[in-house]
Design a protein around this motif. Structure first.
Motif, PDB file in Angstrom:
ATOM      1  N   MET A  24       0.841  -1.203   0.000  1.00  0.00           N
ATOM      2  CA  MET A  24       0.000   0.000   0.000  1.00  0.00           C
ATOM      3  C   MET A  24       0.876   1.254   0.000  1.00  0.00           C
ATOM      4  O   MET A  24       0.586   2.220  -0.704  1.00  0.00           O
ATOM      5  CB  MET A  24      -0.919   0.013   1.227  1.00  0.00           C
ATOM      6  N   GLU A  25       1.954   1.242   0.778  1.00  0.00           N
ATOM      7  CA  GLU A  25       2.855   2.391   0.810  1.00  0.00           C
ATOM      8  C   GLU A  25       3.514   2.599  -0.553  1.00  0.00           C
ATOM      9  O   GLU A  25       3.703   3.734  -0.995  1.00  0.00           O
ATOM     10  CB  GLU A  25       3.910   2.213   1.899  1.00  0.00           C
ATOM     11  N   LEU A  26       3.854   1.517  -1.224  1.00  0.00           N
ATOM     12  CA  LEU A  26       4.453   1.616  -2.556  1.00  0.00           C
ATOM     13  C   LEU A  26       3.495   2.286  -3.544  1.00  0.00           C
ATOM     14  O   LEU A  26       3.929   2.997  -4.441  1.00  0.00           O
ATOM     15  CB  LEU A  26       4.830   0.236  -3.088  1.00  0.00           C
ATOM     16  N   SER A  27       2.205   2.055  -3.362  1.00  0.00           N
ATOM     17  CA  SER A  27       1.235   2.643  -4.292  1.00  0.00           C
ATOM     18  C   SER A  27       1.191   4.166  -4.165  1.00  0.00           C
ATOM     19  O   SER A  27       0.704   4.839  -5.056  1.00  0.00           O
ATOM     20  CB  SER A  27      -0.156   2.050  -4.052  1.00  0.00           C
ATOM     21  N   GLN A  35      11.162   3.558   5.653  1.00  0.00           N
ATOM     22  CA  GLN A  35      10.212   2.533   5.219  1.00  0.00           C
ATOM     23  C   GLN A  35      10.940   1.307   4.688  1.00  0.00           C
ATOM     24  O   GLN A  35      10.540   0.175   4.958  1.00  0.00           O
ATOM     25  CB  GLN A  35       9.277   3.103   4.145  1.00  0.00           C
ATOM     26  N   LYS A  36      12.022   1.517   3.954  1.00  0.00           N
ATOM     27  CA  LYS A  36      12.804   0.392   3.445  1.00  0.00           C
ATOM     28  C   LYS A  36      13.416  -0.407   4.588  1.00  0.00           C
ATOM     29  O   LYS A  36      13.418  -1.640   4.562  1.00  0.00           O
ATOM     30  CB  LYS A  36      13.909   0.890   2.511  1.00  0.00           C
ATOM     31  N   ASP A  37      13.924   0.282   5.605  1.00  0.00           N
ATOM     32  CA  ASP A  37      14.499  -0.403   6.761  1.00  0.00           C
ATOM     33  C   ASP A  37      13.445  -1.229   7.497  1.00  0.00           C
ATOM     34  O   ASP A  37      13.699  -2.361   7.899  1.00  0.00           O
ATOM     35  CB  ASP A  37      15.137   0.599   7.726  1.00  0.00           C
ATOM     36  N   ARG A  38      12.246  -0.646   7.674  1.00  0.00           N
ATOM     37  CA  ARG A  38      11.155  -1.390   8.322  1.00  0.00           C
ATOM     38  C   ARG A  38      10.778  -2.613   7.494  1.00  0.00           C
ATOM     39  O   ARG A  38      10.526  -3.687   8.029  1.00  0.00           O
ATOM     40  CB  ARG A  38       9.932  -0.492   8.499  1.00  0.00           C
ATOM     41  N   TYR A  39      10.737  -2.450   6.183  1.00  0.00           N
ATOM     42  CA  TYR A  39      10.400  -3.559   5.295  1.00  0.00           C
ATOM     43  C   TYR A  39      11.430  -4.687   5.420  1.00  0.00           C
ATOM     44  O   TYR A  39      11.080  -5.844   5.571  1.00  0.00           O
ATOM     45  CB  TYR A  39      10.325  -3.075   3.847  1.00  0.00           C
ATOM     46  N   ARG A  40      12.705  -4.326   5.383  1.00  0.00           N
ATOM     47  CA  ARG A  40      13.756  -5.349   5.499  1.00  0.00           C
ATOM     48  C   ARG A  40      13.690  -6.063   6.842  1.00  0.00           C
ATOM     49  O   ARG A  40      13.846  -7.271   6.920  1.00  0.00           O
ATOM     50  CB  ARG A  40      15.127  -4.706   5.297  1.00  0.00           C
ATOM     51  N   SER A  41      13.473  -5.314   7.896  1.00  0.00           N
ATOM     52  CA  SER A  41      13.367  -5.897   9.232  1.00  0.00           C
ATOM     53  C   SER A  41      12.175  -6.849   9.315  1.00  0.00           C
ATOM     54  O   SER A  41      12.281  -7.963   9.828  1.00  0.00           O
ATOM     55  CB  SER A  41      13.224  -4.790  10.273  1.00  0.00           C
ATOM     56  N   SER A  42      11.043  -6.408   8.783  1.00  0.00           N
ATOM     57  CA  SER A  42       9.843  -7.237   8.794  1.00  0.00           C
ATOM     58  C   SER A  42      10.044  -8.494   7.946  1.00  0.00           C
ATOM     59  O   SER A  42       9.642  -9.585   8.340  1.00  0.00           O
ATOM     60  CB  SER A  42       8.657  -6.440   8.257  1.00  0.00           C
ATOM     61  N   ALA A  43      10.688  -8.350   6.800  1.00  0.00           N
ATOM     62  CA  ALA A  43      10.930  -9.500   5.931  1.00  0.00           C
ATOM     63  C   ALA A  43      11.835 -10.515   6.616  1.00  0.00           C
ATOM     64  O   ALA A  43      11.607 -11.723   6.520  1.00  0.00           O
ATOM     65  CB  ALA A  43      11.543  -9.041   4.609  1.00  0.00           C
ATOM     66  N   ALA A  44      12.845 -10.042   7.345  1.00  0.00           N
ATOM     67  CA  ALA A  44      13.751 -10.953   8.050  1.00  0.00           C
ATOM     68  C   ALA A  44      12.997 -11.708   9.147  1.00  0.00           C
ATOM     69  O   ALA A  44      13.146 -12.928   9.291  1.00  0.00           O
ATOM     70  CB  ALA A  44      14.919 -10.178   8.643  1.00  0.00           C
ATOM     71  N   GLU A  45      12.173 -10.994   9.917  1.00  0.00           N
ATOM     72  CA  GLU A  45      11.383 -11.640  10.971  1.00  0.00           C
ATOM     73  C   GLU A  45      10.406 -12.641  10.375  1.00  0.00           C
ATOM     74  O   GLU A  45      10.206 -13.729  10.913  1.00  0.00           O
ATOM     75  CB  GLU A  45      10.616 -10.595  11.771  1.00  0.00           C
TER      76      GLU A  45
END
Length: 76
Positions: A24-27, A35-45
């Motif tokens: 949604m944020e990408l849209s 946002q990229k850091d949060r995405y990477r962190s979430s993807a790792a978890e």
């Protein structure tokens, strides 16, 4: 077996990759560094959680399949 399967499916449902909120944020345009850091962190978890569910589910699924095959072999 059924409980493990349900937990595995729930883990996949709750931890789809990439998370809907990031799509949604990408849209709305390019992601910020935060946002990229949060995405990477979430993807790792997410990857760790799904891997854990697979480690728990796969042996149970194999054991259940072996049990079913043994029952089928005994009937023939």
């Amino acid at each position: 077996m059924a409980q493990a399967g349900a937990e595995y499916a729930e883990a996949i449902d709750q931890h789809i990759h990439p998370p809907i909120q990031y799509l949604m944020e990408l849209s709305r345009g390019p992601l910020t560094g935060e946002q990229k850091d949060r995405y990477r962190s979430s993807a790792a978890e997410t990857g760790l959680h799904v891997d854990d569910m697979q480690r728990r589910f796969v042996p149970l699924a194999r054991a259940a399949l072996d049990e079913l095959m043994d029952e089928a072999d005994q009937r023939t």
